[in-house]
Design a protein around this motif. Structure first.
Motif, PDB file in Angstrom:
ATOM      1  N   GLU A 287      -7.420  -8.305  -0.373  1.00  0.00           N
ATOM      2  CA  GLU A 287      -7.409  -8.196   1.499  1.00  0.00           C
ATOM      3  C   GLU A 287      -8.562  -7.127   1.708  1.00  0.00           C
ATOM      4  OE1 GLU A 287      -5.452  -8.625   4.007  1.00  0.00           O
ATOM      5  OE2 GLU A 287      -5.193 -10.696   2.804  1.00  0.00           O
ATOM      6  N   CYS A 288      -8.787  -6.087   0.897  1.00  0.00           N
ATOM      7  CA  CYS A 288      -8.387  -4.453   1.265  1.00  0.00           C
ATOM      8  C   CYS A 288     -11.113  -5.428   0.789  1.00  0.00           C
ATOM      9  CB  CYS A 288      -8.797  -3.655  -0.091  1.00  0.00           C
ATOM     10  SG  CYS A 288      -9.331  -2.254   0.117  1.00  0.00           S
ATOM     11  N   ILE A 289     -10.941  -5.289  -0.354  1.00  0.00           N
ATOM     12  CA  ILE A 289     -12.543  -5.739  -0.392  1.00  0.00           C
ATOM     13  C   ILE A 289     -12.925  -6.761   0.757  1.00  0.00           C
ATOM     14  CG2 ILE A 289     -14.300  -7.115  -2.266  1.00  0.00           C
ATOM     15  CD1 ILE A 289     -12.589  -5.393  -4.283  1.00  0.00           C
ATOM     16  N   GLY A 290     -12.228  -7.914   1.123  1.00  0.00           N
ATOM     17  CA  GLY A 290     -12.393  -8.708   2.532  1.00  0.00           C
ATOM     18  C   GLY A 290     -13.205  -7.690   2.975  1.00  0.00           C
ATOM     19  N   TYR A 291     -11.889  -6.730   3.658  1.00  0.00           N
ATOM     20  CA  TYR A 291     -12.001  -6.040   4.536  1.00  0.00           C
ATOM     21  C   TYR A 291     -13.472  -5.342   4.826  1.00  0.00           C
ATOM     22  CZ  TYR A 291     -11.087  -2.207   7.843  1.00  0.00           C
ATOM     23  OH  TYR A 291     -10.423  -0.910   9.416  1.00  0.00           O
ATOM     24  N   MET A 292     -13.813  -5.052   3.684  1.00  0.00           N
ATOM     25  CA  MET A 292     -14.672  -4.021   3.503  1.00  0.00           C
ATOM     26  C   MET A 292     -16.031  -5.028   3.800  1.00  0.00           C
ATOM     27  SD  MET A 292     -13.840  -1.258   0.526  1.00  0.00           S
ATOM     28  CE  MET A 292     -15.996  -0.612  -0.045  1.00  0.00           C
ATOM     29  N   HIS A 293     -16.046  -6.266   3.069  1.00  0.00           N
ATOM     30  CA  HIS A 293     -17.463  -7.143   3.154  1.00  0.00           C
ATOM     31  C   HIS A 293     -16.885  -7.478   4.571  1.00  0.00           C
ATOM     32  CE1 HIS A 293     -18.533  -8.106  -0.651  1.00  0.00           C
ATOM     33  NE2 HIS A 293     -17.629  -7.387  -0.727  1.00  0.00           N
ATOM     34  N   ARG A 294     -16.151  -7.575   5.664  1.00  0.00           N
ATOM     35  CA  ARG A 294     -16.054  -8.303   6.737  1.00  0.00           C
ATOM     36  C   ARG A 294     -17.394  -6.894   7.822  1.00  0.00           C
ATOM     37  NH1 ARG A 294     -11.332 -10.376   5.656  1.00  0.00           N
ATOM     38  NH2 ARG A 294     -10.151  -8.608   7.010  1.00  0.00           N
ATOM     39  N   HIS A 295     -16.713  -5.911   7.197  1.00  0.00           N
ATOM     40  CA  HIS A 295     -16.957  -4.664   8.079  1.00  0.00           C
ATOM     41  C   HIS A 295     -18.294  -3.769   7.416  1.00  0.00           C
ATOM     42  CE1 HIS A 295     -13.069  -5.314   9.415  1.00  0.00           C
ATOM     43  NE2 HIS A 295     -13.643  -4.631  10.507  1.00  0.00           N
TER      44      HIS A 295
END
Ligand code: NAP
Length: 557
Positions: free
Chosen positions: A458-466
């Motif tokens: 989730e965290c890495i996904g969040y970083m990519h989205r942002h």
């Protein structure tokens, strides 16, 4: 598949995962198949399985019930796999993990037989460089250490080990072809969970077995066997319920403490409960006992007394029984071994117990055996069941250097310091699965592993989205976490044992409670981690900016 924007960098990989056990395999699957990242995994062994690849000693089997010692993230997998027994043997778990590797097509992205020896962060490029003992050198945005909590063998520096003319083996580095004990005089050093499984098996085959005990252990029967097909059917029908219950439980099992003080019970009432837990077998005696067991010595003594009586009732020779009874630490403060005929084994004519405190400690290993308490015990094979450099050992072996070339090994010289057991200040984009100061070894491991893998994904996904490049714990968050973990442990009886939880099994290792005993249990820790993420990853900075503080201060304005 969310397919977020790939990291714009010149890195060879988006992520390097280290270790192909339960955690690394799921991490690879999640990053590659849910986030569509370019991932490689380095594994020192020549196959998947981690713990279950290496620990092939006789009697090796899981101490968690098979129906919950598995991945739960895939509904179909839960339905299609059938365990043969309540506690699966090592080779069955390995077959299961092999099956998962095939099912999720993981092997093309795993580089076997390669041990990571250096992991270095570059402040300029903000990339990690990972090197292996086979000469590989790759760069990556993220590194995920999925190296297990109990994977660095502790081989104590016994004087004279090199002079031994027979064969010796550490249980976690067991030969794949097995060891034949027939007609051999065997010595086992150690009486932890591993030895408790191995000793009854070895005693059946060996001509003679000498067990060298430093500290006796409280054991509870495993009560392994076939599971009633109706129970299995009911569990399969309710796997979503099982999953929710273990995720939100205290230790990752379908077990709960008795919500009462043992001091408020009558002897008859508690004896009935003790008998019930004893008959159930498994971890219920340890993890679903009266709620004050880990906090009150008086309560603990009552519970321990039941187990001491069981030892006296099982071991025929009262002198041997007394040697096998723990007297120096509260019950449950060392990891509970589950046994199958462990104490009964000491009634066998070919088994001898050499107890360090009454017969004398091991002095040296001689060409012909082991000398303890001034006496030499002749041996053909020595089995070293002395455990692991737990939790920190596997991470220290990765040669990790973070910002400014700071080595993790130096940062942790006086004990590990982490935020949530997931991240360390000064080591951006490095995640640990079930690292020190997370519930990890105080839980049913696959449950904790899934939680960490899903949180990291989730965290890495969040970083990519942002479009964020680095994430890193803040010194303040880490300091508060380290203090919190220590305070909780300090309020329990856990620090009273010389356990590997305390780092006490390794000479020179700082004495510090290594896992996190969340007061609200595993479910509480999961909630804490989720809330931190919901608040924009509180306690972390992205690209050097504390987004939660910025949001908070904006809100205050
Ligand atoms: P352990 O619990 O650390 O036990 C090691 C044993 O070796 C202890 O009896 C220890 O004595 C003794 N020892 C260590 N150094 C010694 C020395 N220098 N001289 C003499 N004796 C020495 O290791 P383990 O049995 O391998 O188990 C480690 C953990 O692995 C378990 O607690 C468990 O979490 C996991 N495990 C899981 C399973 C499963 O689920 N099936 C099975 C096995 C292990 P002291 O007690 O005095 O230190």
């Amino acid at each position: 598949m969310t397919n977020p924007q790939q990291t714009k960098s010149n890195a060879d990989f988006d992520a390097v995962v280290i270790g192909a056990g339960f955690s690394g395999m799921y991490m690879l699957h999640s990053l590659r198949d849910k986030l569509d990242l370019n991932v490689t995994l380095f594994e020192a062994g020549n196959g998947v399985g981690g713990t279950w690849y290496w620990n092939r000693y006789p009697g090796a089997r899981c101490d968690s019930d098979s129906y919950i010692y598995c991945y739960t993230f895939d509904k179909n997998l839960l339905q299609e796999w059938n365990w043969s027994e309540r506690y699966p043997e090592q080779d069955e778990i390995l077959r299961y993990l092999e099956h998962c590797a095939e099912r999720f097509d993981l092997k093309p992205d795993i580089q076997f037989g390669k041990r990571v020896v250096a992991t270095t962060f570059d402040d300029q490029t903000t990339l990690w460089t990972v090197r292996t003992d086979k000469g590989d050198m790759v760069t990556s945005r993220y590194v995920i250490a999925a190296v297990g909590s109990l994977s660095t063998a502790n081989v104590p520096p016994f004087k004279g080990l090199g002079s031994f003319k027979g064969k010796w083996y550490h249980t976690s580095q067991w030969p794949h072809e097995g060891v034949d004990f027939t007609a051999k005089r065997v010595g086992v050093i150690g009486t932890g969970a591993t030895a408790v499984q191995a000793i009854p098996e070895i005693a059946q085959q060996a001509k003679h077995l000498t067990v060298f005990q430093r500290t006796p252990n409280f054991c509870v029967p495993a009560r392994n066997g076939k599971v009633d097909p109706e129970i299995t059917k009911a569990r399969k029908a309710d796997y979503s319920g099982v999953r929710e219950r273990i995720k939100n439980s205290f230790f990752g099992f379908e077990l709960n403490f008795i919500p009462k003080s043992v001091l408020q019970t009558t002897p008859e009432e508690r004896e009935k409960e003790f008998d019930r837990m004893w008959d159930d077998g498994g971890f219920s005696f340890w993890l679903a006992n009266y709620q004050d067991m880990f906090f009150s010595k008086e309560a603990n003594d009552i519970i321990a007394d039941y187990l001491k009586r069981k030892i006296r009732a099982t071991v025929n020779d009262p002198v041997v029984a007394e040697k096998l009874i723990p007297k120096t630490y509260p019950y449950g403060t060392k990891r509970q071994p589950l046994d199958t005929n462990y104490f009964e084994t000491f009634n066998k004519k070919n088994v001898l117990l050499v107890d360090a405190s009454t017969d004398g400690p091991i002095e040296e290993i001689t060409p012909n055996g082991i000398r303890a308490g001034g006496k030499e015990y002749p041996l053909d094979i020595i089995v070293i069941a002395t455990g692991f450099d737990a939790l920190t050992g596997p991470l220290k072996n990765l040669g990790i250097k973070g910002r400014g070339g700071k080595a993790l090994i130096d940062e942790w010289e006086s004990g590990p310091q982490t935020y949530l057991g997931l991240s360390v200040v000064g080591f951006p984009n490095l995640f640990m699965i079930t690292g020190p100061q997370s519930p990890s070894v105080l839980s049913n491991m696959p449950v904790s592993i899934e939680q960490h893998v899903e949180w990291i994904t989730e965290c890495i996904g969040y970083m990519h989205r942002h479009k964020l490049t680095t994430i890193e714990a803040t010194p303040r968050a880490q300091e508060q976490w380290v203090t919190h973990v220590a305070e909780i442990a300090g309020a329990t009886l856990m620090p009273q044992a010389n356990s590997w939880y305390m780092g006490a099994n390794i000479s020179g290792k700082p004495r510090q409670f290594l896992p996190y005993l969340c007061p609200e249990g595993l479910g509480g820790y999961r909630k804490k981690c989720a809330e931190i993420a919901e608040r924009g990853y509180e306690g972390f900075v992205f690209d050097g900016v504390n987004r939660t503080e910025t949001t908070e201060s904006r809100a205050a304005e």
